[in-house]
Write a protein that holds these residues in place. Structure first.
Motif, PDB file in Angstrom:
ATOM      1  N   LYS A  27       0.830  -1.210   0.000  1.00 60.83           N
ATOM      2  CA  LYS A  27       0.000   0.000   0.000  1.00 60.83           C
ATOM      3  C   LYS A  27       0.862   1.256   0.000  1.00 60.83           C
ATOM      4  O   LYS A  27       0.563   2.225  -0.716  1.00 60.83           O
ATOM      5  N   VAL A  47      -2.449  -3.449  -5.256  1.00 62.15           N
ATOM      6  CA  VAL A  47      -2.994  -3.491  -3.894  1.00 62.15           C
ATOM      7  C   VAL A  47      -4.148  -4.478  -3.810  1.00 62.15           C
ATOM      8  O   VAL A  47      -4.232  -5.291  -2.868  1.00 62.15           O
ATOM      9  N   GLU A  56      -4.183  -7.809  -1.452  1.00 60.00           N
ATOM     10  CA  GLU A  56      -5.203  -8.016  -0.425  1.00 60.00           C
ATOM     11  C   GLU A  56      -5.939  -9.331  -0.641  1.00 60.00           C
ATOM     12  O   GLU A  56      -6.275 -10.033   0.322  1.00 60.00           O
TER      13      GLU A  56
END
Length: 398
Positions: A177, A264, A268
């Motif tokens: 991130k 990202v 995730e």
């Protein structure tokens, strides 16, 4: 370490830890020659299952086997290096694999498989989907007996490694991130400073990450591995933009933002999936060897980080992951094979000492700064460690 997207086996995955049922135990590939086994008329076999790989064929001597310990003796009768995989029924999840089988070489893949449907695949030239066939494991009704004390040591090691994977995944998400925000904002200097250190979290758990065949190519595909028409995303897409070669046309702000957002999101998703992954002693042993194979194939050659030349960061991370897996299993290994445990300790130490020579501050020298002799020394130490490490799983799996 492209993937199983259509479905497609990743280029050279090291080692990958399968997302399989908790009852599955999948020991590592062992390099050795075996006698031929005789297949029965029902398509099963009473000995090692013989696999012959050529450029155009993948002959498997049996289509069925009873649950329990299985051995595939994989012979390369082709002219290119080949690989052999056992995949889950969906054709995406890698249950077990043996890689880098040179022409004329036979290597064993040993696994303990529960009843179910699987797919076998040879991958000549380490390219494409592989030559596939269905394979069935039938319930044998037999349960293995284990030593309770040794099992406790193994279970503790698996628990410790599971915690390690969780921690590294969390750090990977946080680091990604931060990297993605800097990259999307056009802060190239900050993004470059974060690139190698953040990727180390990925490289430490690469066999787990690579077991998700659809995520691996999104996150870690190199340009040289792309299939025709494949969209290029992930770390190495950003790498080329941050460490551009001569004549390179930089991405636009919108393109950078899209790459960062996808990076990202995919990371995730990786984190979500790793929460349900089932680990076991064999997967730790397999993963340790596969991480070292990743070093031998991509990091020592300088092919992984072709623009940033941050291969030594990846090298160190792969060694970290392999060493942690070994150390988690070491108490059990010391009971089963103390000599092997001592040998692995010494060879991990020697490789780490050589890596330390190239440390600079919090990182390392760029790979293109190393001399040919320095690269050869690292390669020799990796090879020296690889042979005893290939024996780890067979020594501790009960």
């Amino acid at each position: 370490m492209p993937g199983l997207t259509s479905p497609k086996i990743r280029r050279t995955a090291g080692a990958r830890l399968a997302v399989v049922a908790a009852t599955a135990v999948l020991p590592l590939a062992l390099a050795s020659c075996t006698d031929n086994a005789s297949a029965t008329s029902s398509g099963t076999t009473d000995g090692p299952i013989q696999v012959t790989s050529t450029a155009s064929d993948c002959k498997v001597s049996a289509t069925e086997a009873p649950s329990g310990n299985l051995t595939f003796a994989v012979k390369n009768d082709g002219t290119e290096v080949t690989e052999f995989y056992v995949l889950a029924e969906d054709g995406l999840r890698i249950v077990a694999e043996v890689e880098n089988i040179g022409p004329g070489i036979t290597r064993n893949l040993v696994l303990t498989a529960p009843a179910g449907k699987y797919i076998t695949a040879c991958k000549p030239g380490m390219k494409g989907d592989g030559i596939r066939a269905d394979f069935t494991v039938k319930d044998s009704g037999q349960q293995a007996t284990v030593d309770a004390d040794l099992q406790k040591l193994v279970d503790t090691g698996v628990t410790q490694y599971t915690a390690y994977v969780k921690d590294q995944t969390e750090q990977l998400v946080a680091g990604t991130k931060e990297f993605a925000a800097a990259y999307a904002a056009g802060d190239a200097a900050k993004a470059r400073s974060l690139y190698a250190a953040t990727r180390m979290h990925w490289e430490r758990i690469e066999p787990v990450a690579e077991s998700f065949g659809d995520l691996d190519p999104k996150l870690d595909a190199r340009e040289a591995d792309l299939e025709p028409g494949q969209k290029w995303t992930g770390w190495h897409r950003a790498e080329k933009d941050l460490f551009p070669p001569a004549g390179y046309k930089a991405l636009t702000a919108a393109e950078r933002s899209a790459i960062a957002k996808q990076l990202v999101a995919d990371t995730e998703e990786l984190s979500t999936r790793t929460r349900t992954v089932e680990l076991s002693a064999d997967k730790l042993g397999n993963g340790a060897k596969e991480l070292l194979d990743e070093v031998a194939r991509g990091k020592v050659t300088g092919e992984e980080e072709i623009w940033s030349h941050t291969d030594l960061w990846d090298f160190q991370a792969n060694v970290d992951g392999a060493r942690i897996a070994f150390e988690n299993l070491k108490p059990a290994l010391q009971q089963k094979d103390a000599e092997l445990a001592t040998d692995l300790d010494a060879k991990f130490g020697a490789l780490q000492a050589e890596l330390k020579k190239h440390a600079k501050g919090d990182g390392f020298a760029y790979y293109n700064e190393l001399s040919k002799d320095e690269v050869q020394q690292l390669s020799a130490l990796v090879d020296s460690l690889g042979e005893p490490l290939s024996k780890l799983t067979a020594a501790v799996v009960l």
